[in-house]
Design a protein around this motif. Structure first.
Motif, PDB file in Angstrom:
ATOM      1  N   ARG A   1       0.865  -1.182   0.000  1.00  0.00           N
ATOM      2  CA  ARG A   1       0.000   0.000   0.000  1.00  0.00           C
ATOM      3  C   ARG A   1       0.903   1.233   0.000  1.00  0.00           C
ATOM      4  NH1 ARG A   1      -5.260  -0.095   1.332  1.00  0.00           N
ATOM      5  NH2 ARG A   1      -5.029  -2.103   2.395  1.00  0.00           N
TER       6      ARG A   1
ATOM      7  N   GLY B   1      -2.484   3.560  -3.024  1.00  0.00           N
ATOM      8  CA  GLY B   1      -2.915   3.274  -1.663  1.00  0.00           C
ATOM      9  C   GLY B   1      -4.114   2.353  -1.609  1.00  0.00           C
TER      10      GLY B   1
ATOM     11  N   GLU C   1       1.788  -1.159   4.384  1.00  0.00           N
ATOM     12  CA  GLU C   1       1.778   0.258   4.000  1.00  0.00           C
ATOM     13  C   GLU C   1       3.198   0.814   4.030  1.00  0.00           C
ATOM     14  OE1 GLU C   1      -0.263   4.588   4.947  1.00  0.00           O
ATOM     15  OE2 GLU C   1      -0.258   3.059   6.518  1.00  0.00           O
TER      16      GLU C   1
END
Length: 330
Positions: A78, A93, A113
């Protein structure tokens, strides 16, 4: 049994693949890459993705389909930010969620992430989170990442020397031709996934080489110089790629050895819709250099692109030979 990690050949693949490959292999996994982009992969992506998505995202979906049934994990990080105070396109994202909600029975998605906008320390946090899928030894994970950074550094040096990323990844270095001494030097600006996916851009870089042109891409330029020129803008760019694109364009405009600029953008790209115009305006204010924007989409007819490309190169050659004092844009 060795775990298989699938990496789709799209989006940040041509920018970061050697880093990811070395990291996962050092942790004892087998890395599986989707096939080269083809009509089948494009068609699969178009059918499975939302209509309003840009071409690179549709291709990414096609590459995910290509990996189904072949791997145990899909690595789809992400990506929020890879540099301080800058962002990546928001589609990056949301990509893991888009993939999960578009397909049934897909492998486990590793969706760590990566957000370096505020703190560099988040890099190690993301590394450990990803590595713990395959190892409980944090020291071993860090060591694997250090090896990956070394591999990535070598990869970047090869690109800076003038070798295309795809040729490095596919180990086709032996068949590369050396740049021609008297050839035109044309800068080609764009996202890495637009520049180096030969199917998506209809093999544009090879076509330029066959025309006797030395194509110079963003990744071949000095990153420090790009950043220096980007800092001359009135304010910091919001987008990571926006800074790279505009900084590259300004760097090129101040290099008298460069004969022209080609900006490649994907139809439907929100970031490029204003970055390409911003880059052109800033270049025009500094130097009279030929500049063209080429837009790619899922249509595969090459005639239109070939015509514009040939006309652009012919115009530069004619201008250089006959009327060097004639404006490049009227």
């Amino acid at each position: 049994m060795t775990a298989k990690v699938g990496i789709p050949r799209g989006l940040f693949f041509y920018k970061l693949y050697p880093l990811w490959k070395t990291f996962f292999e050092e942790l004892g996994t087998e890395v599986v890459v989707s096939d080269q982009t083809s009509k089948r992969i494009l068609d699969d992506g178009v059918k499975s993705c939302v209509d309003e998505a840009c071409l690179p995202v549709k291709l990414f979906f096609g590459h995910v389909i290509n990996l189904k049934g072949k791997v145990d994990y899909l690595f789809i990080p992400r990506l929020t930010s890879i540099s301080r105070n800058e962002y990546i396109c928001p589609k990056f994202g949301g990509l893991p969620d888009m993939i999960r909600n578009s397909f049934d029975n897909i492998p486990l998605v590793i969706d760590t992430e990566i957000n370096l906008r505020k703190k560099k320390e988040n890099e190690i946090k993301a590394v450990l989170e990803t590595g713990r899928y395959f190892s409980s030894d944090d020291a071993a994970i860090i060591k694997a990442y250090e090896k990956a950074l070394e591999s990535y550094g070598n990869y970047k040096k090869q690109i800076e020397s003038g070798i295309f990323p795809g040729d490095i990844i596919d180990k086709k270095l032996a068949v590369l031709k050396k740049p021609q001494e008297n050839a035109l030097n044309i800068a080609v600006i764009g996202h890495a996934y637009n520049l180096y996916d030969r199917y998506a851009n209809m093999d544009l870089l090879r076509k330029l080489k066959n025309m006797g042109v030395n194509p110079v891409t963003v990744e071949m330029l000095d990153s420090g110089e790009i950043d220096s020129y980007a800092k001359t803008l009135n304010k910091q760019m919001f987008w990571y790629f926006g800074r790279k694109a505009v900084g590259s364009a300004l760097s090129i405009s101040n290099n008298e050895n460069m004969n022209g600029i080609i900006y490649i953008m994907a139809f439907g790209c929100g970031v490029d819709s204003f970055v390409c115009d911003m880059a052109e305006r800033n270049v025009r204010n500094r130097r009279d250099i030929p500049y063209i924007v080429l837009t790619i989409d899922e249509h595969s007819g090459e005639a239109g692109l070939d015509t514009r490309l040939e006309a652009f190169i012919d115009m530069i050659r004619w201008r250089k030979k006959n009327e060097a004092d004639v404006s490049a844009y009227g």
